[in-house]
Scaffold this motif. Sequence first.
Motif, PDB file in Angstrom:
ATOM      1  N   ALA A  55      -4.215 -39.851 -15.124  1.00  0.00           N
ATOM      2  CA  ALA A  55      -5.418 -39.295 -14.498  1.00  0.00           C
ATOM      3  C   ALA A  55      -5.495 -39.692 -13.029  1.00  0.00           C
ATOM      4  O   ALA A  55      -5.872 -38.865 -12.183  1.00  0.00           O
ATOM      5  CB  ALA A  55      -6.671 -39.748 -15.245  1.00  0.00           C
ATOM      6  N   GLU A  56      -5.148 -40.930 -12.718  1.00  0.00           N
ATOM      7  CA  GLU A  56      -5.139 -41.365 -11.322  1.00  0.00           C
ATOM      8  C   GLU A  56      -4.195 -40.493 -10.498  1.00  0.00           C
ATOM      9  O   GLU A  56      -4.553 -40.028  -9.414  1.00  0.00           O
ATOM     10  CB  GLU A  56      -4.702 -42.833 -11.215  1.00  0.00           C
ATOM     11  N   THR A  57      -3.012 -40.267 -11.034  1.00  0.00           N
ATOM     12  CA  THR A  57      -2.019 -39.443 -10.355  1.00  0.00           C
ATOM     13  C   THR A  57      -2.518 -38.011 -10.205  1.00  0.00           C
ATOM     14  O   THR A  57      -2.403 -37.407  -9.135  1.00  0.00           O
ATOM     15  CB  THR A  57      -0.687 -39.464 -11.130  1.00  0.00           C
ATOM     16  N   ARG A  58      -3.083 -37.460 -11.273  1.00  0.00           N
ATOM     17  CA  ARG A  58      -3.576 -36.083 -11.252  1.00  0.00           C
ATOM     18  C   ARG A  58      -4.675 -35.912 -10.208  1.00  0.00           C
ATOM     19  O   ARG A  58      -4.685 -34.923  -9.470  1.00  0.00           O
ATOM     20  CB  ARG A  58      -4.087 -35.711 -12.645  1.00  0.00           C
ATOM     21  N   ILE A  59      -5.584 -36.865 -10.124  1.00  0.00           N
ATOM     22  CA  ILE A  59      -6.681 -36.788  -9.153  1.00  0.00           C
ATOM     23  C   ILE A  59      -6.127 -36.791  -7.733  1.00  0.00           C
ATOM     24  O   ILE A  59      -6.525 -35.975  -6.899  1.00  0.00           O
ATOM     25  CB  ILE A  59      -7.682 -37.939  -9.368  1.00  0.00           C
ATOM     26  N   THR A  60      -5.203 -37.688  -7.466  1.00  0.00           N
ATOM     27  CA  THR A  60      -4.603 -37.787  -6.135  1.00  0.00           C
ATOM     28  C   THR A  60      -3.852 -36.507  -5.779  1.00  0.00           C
ATOM     29  O   THR A  60      -4.020 -35.954  -4.681  1.00  0.00           O
ATOM     30  CB  THR A  60      -3.644 -38.992  -6.067  1.00  0.00           C
ATOM     31  N   GLU A  61      -3.038 -36.020  -6.695  1.00  0.00           N
ATOM     32  CA  GLU A  61      -2.250 -34.820  -6.438  1.00  0.00           C
ATOM     33  C   GLU A  61      -3.138 -33.592  -6.272  1.00  0.00           C
ATOM     34  O   GLU A  61      -2.905 -32.763  -5.386  1.00  0.00           O
ATOM     35  CB  GLU A  61      -1.239 -34.594  -7.553  1.00  0.00           C
ATOM     36  N   GLN A  62      -4.138 -33.468  -7.131  1.00  0.00           N
ATOM     37  CA  GLN A  62      -5.047 -32.316  -7.043  1.00  0.00           C
ATOM     38  C   GLN A  62      -5.791 -32.331  -5.710  1.00  0.00           C
ATOM     39  O   GLN A  62      -5.925 -31.300  -5.065  1.00  0.00           O
ATOM     40  CB  GLN A  62      -6.042 -32.346  -8.209  1.00  0.00           C
ATOM     41  N   GLY A  63      -6.268 -33.491  -5.291  1.00  0.00           N
ATOM     42  CA  GLY A  63      -6.952 -33.598  -4.008  1.00  0.00           C
ATOM     43  C   GLY A  63      -6.048 -33.180  -2.862  1.00  0.00           C
ATOM     44  O   GLY A  63      -6.470 -32.440  -1.959  1.00  0.00           O
ATOM     45  N   ALA A  64      -4.807 -33.628  -2.891  1.00  0.00           N
ATOM     46  CA  ALA A  64      -3.856 -33.267  -1.838  1.00  0.00           C
ATOM     47  C   ALA A  64      -3.585 -31.773  -1.828  1.00  0.00           C
ATOM     48  O   ALA A  64      -3.538 -31.146  -0.747  1.00  0.00           O
ATOM     49  CB  ALA A  64      -2.554 -34.044  -2.027  1.00  0.00           C
ATOM     50  N   ALA A  68     -12.784 -27.202   1.819  1.00  0.00           N
ATOM     51  CA  ALA A  68     -13.675 -28.178   2.444  1.00  0.00           C
ATOM     52  C   ALA A  68     -13.871 -29.348   1.480  1.00  0.00           C
ATOM     53  O   ALA A  68     -13.698 -29.217   0.265  1.00  0.00           O
ATOM     54  CB  ALA A  68     -15.014 -27.527   2.762  1.00  0.00           C
ATOM     55  N   GLU A  69     -14.266 -30.487   2.040  1.00  0.00           N
ATOM     56  CA  GLU A  69     -14.434 -31.693   1.218  1.00  0.00           C
ATOM     57  C   GLU A  69     -15.458 -31.502   0.101  1.00  0.00           C
ATOM     58  O   GLU A  69     -15.266 -32.007  -1.000  1.00  0.00           O
ATOM     59  CB  GLU A  69     -14.811 -32.896   2.086  1.00  0.00           C
ATOM     60  N   ASP A  70     -16.542 -30.766   0.356  1.00  0.00           N
ATOM     61  CA  ASP A  70     -17.532 -30.553  -0.713  1.00  0.00           C
ATOM     62  C   ASP A  70     -16.955 -29.684  -1.829  1.00  0.00           C
ATOM     63  O   ASP A  70     -17.272 -29.885  -3.006  1.00  0.00           O
ATOM     64  CB  ASP A  70     -18.838 -29.978  -0.161  1.00  0.00           C
ATOM     65  N   GLU A  71     -16.089 -28.752  -1.491  1.00  0.00           N
ATOM     66  CA  GLU A  71     -15.441 -27.933  -2.516  1.00  0.00           C
ATOM     67  C   GLU A  71     -14.459 -28.777  -3.327  1.00  0.00           C
ATOM     68  O   GLU A  71     -14.387 -28.651  -4.556  1.00  0.00           O
ATOM     69  CB  GLU A  71     -14.699 -26.763  -1.859  1.00  0.00           C
ATOM     70  N   ILE A  72     -13.729 -29.621  -2.640  1.00  0.00           N
ATOM     71  CA  ILE A  72     -12.780 -30.506  -3.317  1.00  0.00           C
ATOM     72  C   ILE A  72     -13.530 -31.438  -4.260  1.00  0.00           C
ATOM     73  O   ILE A  72     -13.117 -31.652  -5.403  1.00  0.00           O
ATOM     74  CB  ILE A  72     -11.955 -31.300  -2.284  1.00  0.00           C
ATOM     75  N   LYS A  73     -14.642 -31.962  -3.802  1.00  0.00           N
ATOM     76  CA  LYS A  73     -15.455 -32.868  -4.620  1.00  0.00           C
ATOM     77  C   LYS A  73     -15.901 -32.182  -5.908  1.00  0.00           C
ATOM     78  O   LYS A  73     -15.869 -32.781  -6.981  1.00  0.00           O
ATOM     79  CB  LYS A  73     -16.663 -33.344  -3.817  1.00  0.00           C
ATOM     80  N   ARG A  74     -16.306 -30.908  -5.811  1.00  0.00           N
ATOM     81  CA  ARG A  74     -16.737 -30.175  -7.011  1.00  0.00           C
ATOM     82  C   ARG A  74     -15.608 -30.031  -8.025  1.00  0.00           C
ATOM     83  O   ARG A  74     -15.846 -30.029  -9.235  1.00  0.00           O
ATOM     84  CB  ARG A  74     -17.258 -28.785  -6.623  1.00  0.00           C
ATOM     85  N   VAL A  75     -14.395 -29.890  -7.537  1.00  0.00           N
ATOM     86  CA  VAL A  75     -13.252 -29.752  -8.438  1.00  0.00           C
ATOM     87  C   VAL A  75     -12.839 -31.114  -9.003  1.00  0.00           C
ATOM     88  O   VAL A  75     -12.534 -31.237 -10.191  1.00  0.00           O
ATOM     89  CB  VAL A  75     -12.055 -29.095  -7.704  1.00  0.00           C
ATOM     90  N   ILE A  76     -12.842 -32.126  -8.151  1.00  0.00           N
ATOM     91  CA  ILE A  76     -12.338 -33.444  -8.524  1.00  0.00           C
ATOM     92  C   ILE A  76     -13.327 -34.242  -9.367  1.00  0.00           C
ATOM     93  O   ILE A  76     -12.927 -35.047 -10.218  1.00  0.00           O
ATOM     94  CB  ILE A  76     -11.940 -34.238  -7.252  1.00  0.00           C
ATOM     95  N   ASP A  77     -14.614 -34.047  -9.165  1.00  0.00           N
ATOM     96  CA  ASP A  77     -15.623 -34.856  -9.872  1.00  0.00           C
ATOM     97  C   ASP A  77     -15.462 -34.869 -11.397  1.00  0.00           C
ATOM     98  O   ASP A  77     -15.547 -35.933 -12.007  1.00  0.00           O
ATOM     99  CB  ASP A  77     -17.036 -34.445  -9.473  1.00  0.00           C
ATOM    100  N   PRO A  78     -15.242 -33.723 -12.047  1.00  0.00           N
ATOM    101  CA  PRO A  78     -15.051 -33.789 -13.508  1.00  0.00           C
ATOM    102  C   PRO A  78     -13.823 -34.615 -13.906  1.00  0.00           C
ATOM    103  O   PRO A  78     -13.858 -35.338 -14.901  1.00  0.00           O
ATOM    104  CB  PRO A  78     -14.882 -32.325 -13.923  1.00  0.00           C
ATOM    105  N   LEU A  79     -12.755 -34.515 -13.125  1.00  0.00           N
ATOM    106  CA  LEU A  79     -11.567 -35.320 -13.401  1.00  0.00           C
ATOM    107  C   LEU A  79     -11.877 -36.806 -13.243  1.00  0.00           C
ATOM    108  O   LEU A  79     -11.463 -37.630 -14.058  1.00  0.00           O
ATOM    109  CB  LEU A  79     -10.425 -34.942 -12.451  1.00  0.00           C
ATOM    110  N   LYS A  80     -12.615 -37.148 -12.188  1.00  0.00           N
ATOM    111  CA  LYS A  80     -12.985 -38.538 -11.954  1.00  0.00           C
ATOM    112  C   LYS A  80     -13.887 -39.059 -13.071  1.00  0.00           C
ATOM    113  O   LYS A  80     -13.771 -40.206 -13.486  1.00  0.00           O
ATOM    114  CB  LYS A  80     -13.681 -38.696 -10.604  1.00  0.00           C
ATOM    115  N   SER A  81     -14.782 -38.216 -13.541  1.00  0.00           N
ATOM    116  CA  SER A  81     -15.685 -38.616 -14.612  1.00  0.00           C
ATOM    117  C   SER A  81     -14.898 -38.975 -15.868  1.00  0.00           C
ATOM    118  O   SER A  81     -15.141 -40.007 -16.504  1.00  0.00           O
ATOM    119  CB  SER A  81     -16.672 -37.492 -14.896  1.00  0.00           C
ATOM    120  N   PHE A  82     -13.951 -38.123 -16.226  1.00  0.00           N
ATOM    121  CA  PHE A  82     -13.096 -38.398 -17.381  1.00  0.00           C
ATOM    122  C   PHE A  82     -12.324 -39.695 -17.165  1.00  0.00           C
ATOM    123  O   PHE A  82     -12.273 -40.568 -18.037  1.00  0.00           O
ATOM    124  CB  PHE A  82     -12.124 -37.238 -17.608  1.00  0.00           C
ATOM    125  N   TYR A  83     -11.739 -39.826 -15.980  1.00  0.00           N
ATOM    126  CA  TYR A  83     -10.954 -41.007 -15.637  1.00  0.00           C
ATOM    127  C   TYR A  83     -11.789 -42.281 -15.739  1.00  0.00           C
ATOM    128  O   TYR A  83     -11.365 -43.269 -16.340  1.00  0.00           O
ATOM    129  CB  TYR A  83     -10.387 -40.837 -14.224  1.00  0.00           C
TER     130      TYR A  83
END
Length: 65
Positions: free
Chosen positions: A18-27, A35-50
């Motif tokens: 999950a750590e790897t997936r979050i980093t790669e997806q963000g990149a 934009a950062e707010d769009e990235i946050k919307r995508v990444i937040d569910p992954l971070k929540s699971f993590y």
Amino acid sequence: MIDTEQEYREAKARVKEAETRITEQGARLRSAGLAEDEIKRVIDPLKSFYLGLKEEVEEYEQRRA
């Protein structure tokens, strides 16, 4: 809840994945120009699971100690 050593090992592996997936997806999203707010919307569910899984691992480690 993690109850066995096998579940613990599997959860530790999923945390690392999950750590790897979050980093790669963000990149990928940054390189796509989102934009950062769009990235946050995508990444937040992954971070929540993590974070939930990481918490379970930590709780198991505390019980085990």
